[in-house]
Design an enzyme around this catalytic site. Structure first.
Site, short mmCIF file in Angstrom:
data_model
loop_
_atom_site.label_atom_id
_atom_site.label_comp_id
_atom_site.label_asym_id
_atom_site.label_seq_id
_atom_site.Cartn_x
_atom_site.Cartn_y
_atom_site.Cartn_z
N THR A 1 0.83 -1.19 0.00
CA THR A 1 0.00 0.00 0.00
C THR A 1 0.87 1.24 0.00
O THR A 1 2.08 1.17 -0.02
CB THR A 1 -0.81 0.04 1.31
N ARG B 1 -11.87 -9.94 -2.59
CA ARG B 1 -10.98 -9.90 -1.43
C ARG B 1 -10.72 -8.46 -0.99
O ARG B 1 -10.50 -7.57 -1.78
CB ARG B 1 -9.65 -10.58 -1.77
#
Length: 318
Positions: A179, A207
């Site tokens: 991220t 997901r």
């Protein structure tokens, strides 16, 4: 009467001195922004533009991570992010301010800047998280434009993956499962944080990892500090990792020590931790920061009045 006047003047003087000290204390706060991974360097520049002009930490973290969201070369965040197994790019993000206000979106398609949608969820709805079609509908009704986020580069990589269709996260490979998490302290002494991702490459459709989950991928407590996570979200969720880091700082641990304990907790409880990466990044109310990870290779960027947007290696357990 003279005695009363004297006491009154004394109290006024004391009050003025206290207020003056409070003002001085506010002025002495030095802003700082920290973010995960090398692509955090460009993101920090945008955040620092706001912080250096006495802007709010909340505005800074949103502006900062939007840089990564819009960069097609960052294939683990936003536009250009690697798709799921079905070839669809789905995005997750969350944001949190100094007053514990927070907003998040998950499983969002077609919107380049999920962090800005997450902020609108925080500011315009009574909810914390919107997902999937509901999140997309909310974004479109609030002026966001629907667009194709699957770049030719990402599509090519996906088609190459389809030849074997083997799913195996690669440690410290930013294109695969990392991220951008960003934490900021502004000149007023307030903290905010943001986290945004396209999630694991080739993940199962639907997901969602830790990044949009308040307490897992991101947590901010303006009395103590803030933390964010990167790596395999399933491990972070199971320990509510970022909240754990902040609570450890509340107990008096330094940011680095708090991150270390949180990583060790995962290593104790997550079977197969040797094959994954998880890293935590933390910033306390004093402007002190630190990081810790399972495997070597996790790095983070720091921008402050003393540190001109440098990249640092996080300490590791292995």
């Amino acid at each position: 009467m003279q005695r009363r006047s004297f006491l009154s003047l004394g109290l006024i003087s004391v009050a003025s001195q206290v207020l003056g000290n409070m003002k001085d204390s506010r002025v002495k706060n030095n802003p700082i922004v920290i973010s995960t991974w090398e692509h955090g360097i460009d993101a920090n520049k945008a955040a620092w533009e706001i912080l250096s002009k006495n802007g709010k930490a909340l505005d800074a973290v949103e502006a900062g991570v939007k840089v990564s969201e819009a960069d097609p070369k960052v294939s683990s965040v936003g536009y250009g992010g690697f798709p799921d197994r079905d070839g669809r790019v789905t995005l997750d993000a969350c944001i949190m301010d100094e007053n514990s206000n927070c907003g998040a979106v998950a499983f969002l398609e077609h919107i380049k800047h999920p962090i800005s949608v997450a902020r609108l969820v925080m500011e315009k709805t009574p909810h914390v998280m919107l997902v999937g079609e509901g999140a997309l509908d909310f974004a479109l009704k609030n002026g966001f434009q629907k667009e194709n986020l699957l770049t030719p580069t990402a599509e090519k990589a996906w088609r190459e993956w389809l030849k074997e269709a083997k799913y195996e996260p690669i440690i410290n490979f930013e294109n695969n499962h990392d991220t951008i998490g960003m934490l900021a302290l502004d000149a007023s002494g307030n903290l905010s944080g943001a986290c945004t991702t396209s999630g694991m490459a080739w993940k199962m459709h639907g997901r969602v990892g830790d990044s949009p989950i308040i307490g897992a991928g991101l947590y901010v407590d303006n009395e103590v500090g803030a933390a964010c996570a990167t790596g395999v979200g399933e491990a972070v969720i199971r320990t509510v990792g970022s909240h754990l880091v902040v609570e450890l700082m509340r107990q008096g641990k330094s940011p680095e020590k708090a991150c270390k304990v949180a990583v060790e907790r995962i290593m104790q409880r997550f079977k197969g931790f040797e094959k994954i990466q998880v890293g935590f990044l933390a910033l306390n109310k004093k402007g002190e920061y630190g990081a810790y990870c399972i495997q070597k290779g996790f790095n983070y960027a720091v921008y402050s009045q003393k540190i001109n947007n440098q990249l640092f290696d996080g300490k590791s357990a292995l």
